[in-house]
Design a protein around this motif. Structure first.
Motif, PDB file in Angstrom:
ATOM      1  N   VAL B  69       0.839  -1.202   0.000  1.00 49.16           N
ATOM      2  CA  VAL B  69       0.000   0.000   0.000  1.00 49.16           C
ATOM      3  C   VAL B  69       0.872   1.249   0.000  1.00 49.16           C
ATOM      4  CG1 VAL B  69      -1.692   1.296   1.357  1.00 49.16           C
ATOM      5  CG2 VAL B  69      -1.930  -1.185   1.100  1.00 49.16           C
ATOM      6  N   ALA B  70       1.958   1.222   0.785  1.00 48.21           N
ATOM      7  CA  ALA B  70       2.838   2.404   0.863  1.00 48.21           C
ATOM      8  C   ALA B  70       3.492   2.697  -0.474  1.00 48.21           C
ATOM      9  CB  ALA B  70       3.894   2.187   1.943  1.00 48.21           C
ATOM     10  N   ARG B  71       3.790   1.648  -1.230  1.00 49.27           N
ATOM     11  CA  ARG B  71       4.457   1.844  -2.523  1.00 49.27           C
ATOM     12  C   ARG B  71       3.591   2.635  -3.497  1.00 49.27           C
ATOM     13  NH1 ARG B  71       7.223  -3.160  -1.656  1.00 49.27           N
ATOM     14  NH2 ARG B  71       5.468  -4.366  -2.435  1.00 49.27           N
ATOM     15  N   ARG B  72       2.298   2.624  -3.301  1.00 43.69           N
ATOM     16  CA  ARG B  72       1.453   3.432  -4.191  1.00 43.69           C
ATOM     17  C   ARG B  72       1.039   4.736  -3.497  1.00 43.69           C
ATOM     18  NH1 ARG B  72      -2.616  -1.353  -3.806  1.00 43.69           N
ATOM     19  NH2 ARG B  72      -4.060  -0.754  -2.178  1.00 43.69           N
ATOM     20  N   SER B  73       1.786   5.093  -2.456  1.00 37.91           N
ATOM     21  CA  SER B  73       1.565   6.344  -1.717  1.00 37.91           C
ATOM     22  C   SER B  73       0.170   6.417  -1.111  1.00 37.91           C
ATOM     23  CB  SER B  73       1.817   7.564  -2.624  1.00 37.91           C
ATOM     24  OG  SER B  73       3.139   7.534  -3.090  1.00 37.91           O
ATOM     25  N   ALA B  74      -0.364   5.269  -0.738  1.00 36.36           N
ATOM     26  CA  ALA B  74      -1.662   5.224  -0.063  1.00 36.36           C
ATOM     27  C   ALA B  74      -1.433   4.894   1.408  1.00 36.36           C
ATOM     28  CB  ALA B  74      -2.560   4.192  -0.727  1.00 36.36           C
ATOM     29  N   ARG B  75      -2.517   4.856   2.184  1.00 39.57           N
ATOM     30  CA  ARG B  75      -2.416   4.596   3.622  1.00 39.57           C
ATOM     31  C   ARG B  75      -3.166   3.324   3.984  1.00 39.57           C
ATOM     32  NH1 ARG B  75      -3.500  10.770   5.733  1.00 39.57           N
ATOM     33  NH2 ARG B  75      -1.430  11.572   5.216  1.00 39.57           N
ATOM     34  N   ILE B  76      -2.770   2.768   5.141  1.00 41.35           N
ATOM     35  CA  ILE B  76      -3.413   1.554   5.629  1.00 41.35           C
ATOM     36  C   ILE B  76      -3.665   1.711   7.131  1.00 41.35           C
ATOM     37  CG2 ILE B  76      -1.191   0.380   6.032  1.00 41.35           C
ATOM     38  CD1 ILE B  76      -2.584  -2.247   5.137  1.00 41.35           C
ATOM     39  N   ALA B  77      -4.790   1.189   7.588  1.00 43.51           N
ATOM     40  CA  ALA B  77      -5.114   1.207   9.023  1.00 43.51           C
ATOM     41  C   ALA B  77      -5.835  -0.096   9.357  1.00 43.51           C
ATOM     42  CB  ALA B  77      -5.992   2.412   9.351  1.00 43.51           C
ATOM     43  N   MET B  78      -5.826  -0.431  10.655  1.00 44.13           N
ATOM     44  CA  MET B  78      -6.515  -1.652  11.105  1.00 44.13           C
ATOM     45  C   MET B  78      -7.664  -1.261  12.011  1.00 44.13           C
ATOM     46  SD  MET B  78      -3.443  -4.184  12.307  1.00 44.13           S
ATOM     47  CE  MET B  78      -2.606  -3.036  13.385  1.00 44.13           C
ATOM     48  N   THR B  79      -8.649  -2.130  12.062  1.00 43.80           N
ATOM     49  CA  THR B  79      -9.734  -1.932  13.009  1.00 43.80           C
ATOM     50  C   THR B  79     -10.222  -3.292  13.509  1.00 43.80           C
ATOM     51  OG1 THR B  79     -11.844  -0.807  13.362  1.00 43.80           O
ATOM     52  CG2 THR B  79     -11.555  -1.921  11.264  1.00 43.80           C
ATOM     53  N   GLY B  80     -10.841  -3.270  14.702  1.00 47.25           N
ATOM     54  CA  GLY B  80     -11.477  -4.486  15.217  1.00 47.25           C
ATOM     55  C   GLY B  80     -10.529  -5.524  15.772  1.00 47.25           C
ATOM     56  N   VAL B  81      -9.282  -5.174  16.024  1.00 44.49           N
ATOM     57  CA  VAL B  81      -8.313  -6.181  16.476  1.00 44.49           C
ATOM     58  C   VAL B  81      -8.697  -6.680  17.878  1.00 44.49           C
ATOM     59  CG1 VAL B  81      -5.881  -6.658  16.947  1.00 44.49           C
ATOM     60  CG2 VAL B  81      -6.518  -5.071  15.119  1.00 44.49           C
ATOM     61  N   GLN B  82      -8.745  -7.996  18.031  1.00 46.87           N
ATOM     62  CA  GLN B  82      -9.132  -8.570  19.318  1.00 46.87           C
ATOM     63  C   GLN B  82      -8.051  -8.282  20.370  1.00 46.87           C
ATOM     64  OE1 GLN B  82     -10.680 -12.576  19.175  1.00 46.87           O
ATOM     65  NE2 GLN B  82     -11.743 -12.203  17.252  1.00 46.87           N
ATOM     66  N   PRO B  83      -8.457  -8.159  21.646  1.00 44.30           N
ATOM     67  CA  PRO B  83      -7.525  -7.653  22.675  1.00 44.30           C
ATOM     68  C   PRO B  83      -6.194  -8.403  22.753  1.00 44.30           C
ATOM     69  CG  PRO B  83      -9.751  -7.710  23.531  1.00 44.30           C
ATOM     70  CD  PRO B  83      -9.820  -8.347  22.176  1.00 44.30           C
ATOM     71  N   GLN B  84      -6.219  -9.725  22.709  1.00 45.92           N
ATOM     72  CA  GLN B  84      -4.943 -10.447  22.861  1.00 45.92           C
ATOM     73  C   GLN B  84      -4.067 -10.308  21.622  1.00 45.92           C
ATOM     74  OE1 GLN B  84      -6.495 -14.300  24.474  1.00 45.92           O
ATOM     75  NE2 GLN B  84      -5.001 -13.822  26.055  1.00 45.92           N
ATOM     76  N   VAL B  85      -4.693 -10.250  20.459  1.00 49.27           N
ATOM     77  CA  VAL B  85      -3.920 -10.017  19.232  1.00 49.27           C
ATOM     78  C   VAL B  85      -3.341  -8.601  19.260  1.00 49.27           C
ATOM     79  CG1 VAL B  85      -4.037  -9.905  16.713  1.00 49.27           C
ATOM     80  CG2 VAL B  85      -5.331 -11.673  17.935  1.00 49.27           C
ATOM     81  N   LEU B  86      -4.133  -7.659  19.751  1.00 42.95           N
ATOM     82  CA  LEU B  86      -3.657  -6.270  19.848  1.00 42.95           C
ATOM     83  C   LEU B  86      -2.457  -6.168  20.791  1.00 42.95           C
ATOM     84  CD1 LEU B  86      -4.202  -3.356  18.940  1.00 42.95           C
ATOM     85  CD2 LEU B  86      -5.711  -3.102  20.923  1.00 42.95           C
ATOM     86  N   GLU B  87      -2.484  -6.956  21.863  1.00 37.86           N
ATOM     87  CA  GLU B  87      -1.350  -6.943  22.789  1.00 37.86           C
ATOM     88  C   GLU B  87      -0.076  -7.421  22.093  1.00 37.86           C
ATOM     89  OE1 GLU B  87      -2.093  -8.960  26.514  1.00 37.86           O
ATOM     90  OE2 GLU B  87       0.055  -9.134  26.881  1.00 37.86           O
TER      91      GLU B  87
END
Lengths: 147, 113
Positions: B69-87
């Motif tokens: 995504v960065a190579r095309r000068s775009a952005r990426i974000a995450m949402t909904g990550v479960q608590p233990q995965v987020l840790e």
């Protein structure tokens, strides 16, 4: 002797591992069932499965091509904690002593490896490595975290 | 593990991953997911609400997607990550590379900069 969950529930299990990622996924299901049957907290189970994944994938990716032909996962309850031992017959390798790549470099550089060792060391509560004859033996302990 | 890519508005795709992201699962989707992200164009919202487990190979996959995504000068974000995965993501400093938003609208706001 292992001491763990209430009587009637199996408190130890040995799982021979085929050195292939799909076989690991199947072993993880058995491990998860074993831990759930013993009343293992979800948080602990997550960490056990995470660390087992990393240790065994290290064996598959790095030891298997250099001669490892078999591995064994042993799990037991010891005084309410989960004790894991993972053995393989590959070249001597201590994942607790191997140098860690800085995370920042792994994230932005071209070498994406090295996360597994970080995960192993950060997500178990105690760990010990021994070379026993021709076998690597890694012992890991997981218990409820209070902080 | 499965994935679905949904064009949600002009220039933004929502990538929904579901299932355990263990080594075998990542091996099974990596090439197809990378190819489709490459072809999708624009910004990406990764929806990880359906991912209860992710190991280092899953993290490598996310980094690979972020680079695409960065190579095309775009952005990426995450949402909904479960608590233990987020840790795990927090301890691995992954959030420095792919920011996490609490919900879809917040993720879109991150992409808008």
């Amino acid at each position: 002797m292992s001491l763990g969950p209430i009587g009637g529930v199996r408190d130890e299990m040995d799982l021979p591992l085929l050195l292939e990622s799909r076989a690991l996924a199947a072993a993880q299901r058995q491990l998860g069932d074993f831990l759930a049957a013993g009343g293992c907290a979800t948080e602990v189970r997550f960490r056990v499965e995470l660390v087992v994944e990393e240790v065994v994938m290290n064996i598959i990716r790095h030891a298997h091509p250099h001669g490892a032909t078999r591995a064994m996962l042993r799990v037991r309850w010891v005084h309410g904690q989960v004790a894991i031992a993972i053995e393989d017959n590959g070249p001597a390798f201590d994942p607790l002593a191997a140098p860690l790549r800085p995370l920042e470099g792994a994230l932005v550089g071209h070498h994406e490896g090295g996360f597994g060792l970080h995960l192993i060391r950060r997500h178990c509560d105690a760990a010990q490595y021994d070379r026993v004859g021709e076998v690597n033996r890694l012992e890991l302990t997981f218990g409820p975290r209070t902080a | 593990m499965q994935f679905e890519i949904i064009a949600i508005e002009a220039g933004v795709s929502r990538v929904v991953l579901s299932g355990r992201a263990d080594a075998a699962a990542v091996d099974g989707v990596e090439a197809a997911l990378n190819a489709q992200i490459h072809a999708s164009g624009g910004h990406v919202v990764l929806d990880l609400a359906g991912v209860p487990f992710m190991g280092s190979l899953g993290i490598r996959l996310l980094i690979s997607l972020a680079r695409t995504v960065a190579r095309r000068s775009a952005r990426i974000a995450m949402t909904g990550v479960q608590p233990q995965v987020l840790e795990v993501f927090e301890t691995m400093a992954l959030l420095d590379l792919i920011p996490h938003a609490p919900d879809h609208e917040a993720a879109l706001a991150l992409l808008a900069g």
